[in-house]
Design a protein around this motif. Sequence first.
Motif, short mmCIF file in Angstrom:
data_model
loop_
_atom_site.label_atom_id
_atom_site.label_comp_id
_atom_site.label_asym_id
_atom_site.label_seq_id
_atom_site.Cartn_x
_atom_site.Cartn_y
_atom_site.Cartn_z
N ALA A 447 0.82 -1.21 0.00
CA ALA A 447 0.00 0.00 0.00
C ALA A 447 0.86 1.26 0.00
O ALA A 447 0.43 2.31 -0.50
CB ALA A 447 -0.91 0.01 1.22
N ALA A 448 2.09 1.14 0.50
CA ALA A 448 3.01 2.28 0.53
C ALA A 448 3.91 2.31 -0.70
O ALA A 448 4.85 3.12 -0.75
CB ALA A 448 3.86 2.23 1.79
N ILE A 482 5.89 5.38 5.79
CA ILE A 482 4.46 5.38 5.46
C ILE A 482 3.89 3.98 5.67
O ILE A 482 2.77 3.83 6.20
CB ILE A 482 4.24 5.86 4.01
N ALA A 483 4.63 2.96 5.29
CA ALA A 483 4.18 1.58 5.53
C ALA A 483 4.00 1.33 7.02
O ALA A 483 3.04 0.67 7.45
CB ALA A 483 5.19 0.59 4.94
N GLN A 512 1.49 9.15 -3.81
CA GLN A 512 0.53 8.07 -4.04
C GLN A 512 0.37 7.21 -2.79
O GLN A 512 -0.74 6.81 -2.42
CB GLN A 512 1.01 7.19 -5.21
N ALA A 513 1.49 6.94 -2.14
CA ALA A 513 1.43 6.17 -0.90
C ALA A 513 0.69 6.94 0.19
O ALA A 513 -0.09 6.36 0.96
CB ALA A 513 2.85 5.83 -0.42
N LEU A 514 0.91 8.25 0.23
CA LEU A 514 0.21 9.06 1.24
C LEU A 514 -1.29 9.11 0.97
O LEU A 514 -2.09 9.13 1.92
CB LEU A 514 0.79 10.49 1.25
N ASP A 515 -1.67 9.13 -0.30
CA ASP A 515 -3.10 9.11 -0.63
C ASP A 515 -3.76 7.85 -0.07
O ASP A 515 -4.89 7.89 0.45
CB ASP A 515 -3.30 9.19 -2.15
#
Length: 579
Positions: A447-448, A482-483, A512-515
């Motif tokens: 996801a990150a 972020i992960a 994108q990862a933050l979204d």
Amino acid sequence: MNPVLIRTLAYLKPYWGLLVISALCSMVVGAMDGAFAYLVEPVLKKIFAGKDTGIFLLVPVGIIALFVLRGICRFTYDTTIKLAGQKAIQDIRNDLYSNTIRKDMAFYNKQATGELMSRMTNDIGMMQDGMANVVCGLFRDMISFISLLSVIFYRNWQLAILCFVVLPITIYPAQLIGKKIKNSARRSLDVMGGIGTILQETFSGIKVIKAFGLEGTVIDRFRSENLAFLGQYKKFIKYESLAMPVSEMIISLGIAAVVWLGGSQVMSGRMTASELFSFIAAMIMLFNPVKKLQGSYNTIQRSAGAAERVFQQMDAQRTVTEQPDALEIGRVTGRVEMRAISFGYGDETIIDQISLKAEPGQMVALVGPSGGGKSTLAALLMRLYDVNQGSILLDGHDLRHLRMDALNRQFALVDQETTLFNDTIANNIRYGKPDADDAEVEAAAQAAFAHDFILELPEGYATNIGDRGIRLSGGQRQRICIARALLKNAPILILDEATSALDTESEKMVQQALDNLMLNRTTFVIAHRLSTVMHADTIVVLEKGRIVEAGSHADLIDGSGLYSRLHGLQFSDQEPGAV
């Protein structure tokens, strides 16, 4: 007895079994000194006056047997007391570390990292000298002193009084010198803390030092601090080296008096030569534990100086505390309300009468000039500090009324300073949820947008990333962070300049990862680059600790306030099509 010493010795209480064994063996060893001194006179009398050859032949065997027993007892008490001391030191070190980790941020703002490290290593190391070496010898030397003192009083009480009169005279200089040793040891440890700070700063900032050619500057700074340590340590050496000669000079007065008076009694026939020899042997042996006890006292004083610094750190008061009746709450919806909050250090106001609301799932952006209070506001929200005025509510609950562990579960942080540890990638991600299995860790990495580059590493998720993640690029480090935040799955997210240090390509991937991370979470975003917060539900503009504007991007851009000016400055020189 010194309260610091009592507190230190209290750590030995759980290991009383080892202490009992050591004490019993110490009694045997100490009592043997008295026995040796006592037996000198009758053995000599039987051998030389009674011409007893049988006793003469048994003496060597008896000496060997006694010293074997003494050696076994000495080994036993030495190992047991040192083991107990080491276990106690381990407990002190654990308590200091856990206690320090639980201090609030106000404590860390006042303490240099190197100083904290020095107390964990140098100070506790000095305490260990006192715990392991002094305690093991203190009891033994005291028993030896008492047994030998009993022998000399039994042999000749008049001569014993001469010795006994001299011994108290040594107490005052011993106390005076011991106090000097304690103070000089404490001051030298203070300077050593400064050396630790320099080491921590230079090694962590070695890239800047190399880039600016500051090697000579930092070397000079280190040498200056090291010279200051030498200056303090020279005082410690002087006082510690002075203690024994002063004591011996005073003791020599007693020895001289005993030799003169004892010799006079032998010549007048009131005392036999063998009795005098036995007395002098006991007296010489007596002064040995006295000197050891004085040395132990000096070591105790040195340890006490270190212990004071250790316990001072343990006892430092928190400014953020948990109330006895604090509430335990489950997962919150993410509704946040700040009611006229103010905060500052001393007379310096950093946050001034700020009121703000965020509904569940909303994104609130905090923008404005540096020093406006954006990061401080986020720290107050996580209750790293307590507000001076006003209140912050989480789902209607004042943060100060909640349990700290329950509050911590509600927040995930992605900071501009990517904090990673010298561990595997999997374990760095797992800091978000320590009991997560490998599948959960991998799902968070996917996801990150970190999964692909992780698989390209030599050992995949088991790859050790080095100190502060030095083996990864900036974008990769940020995606690991972020992960970690995704794995925690907290309802409220704080992003503090999460993409400020990245290049354009890395920023797109991280964004994108933050979204993914912000989905269905209340999010507070601190940003200088306004391009990253244009889609926020509410943009709050802070200046000098106050809210000067708040609204959507469209509302603020149409005005003539600070946000519009900042936007103009950031985008005025961009060419069409620039990102």
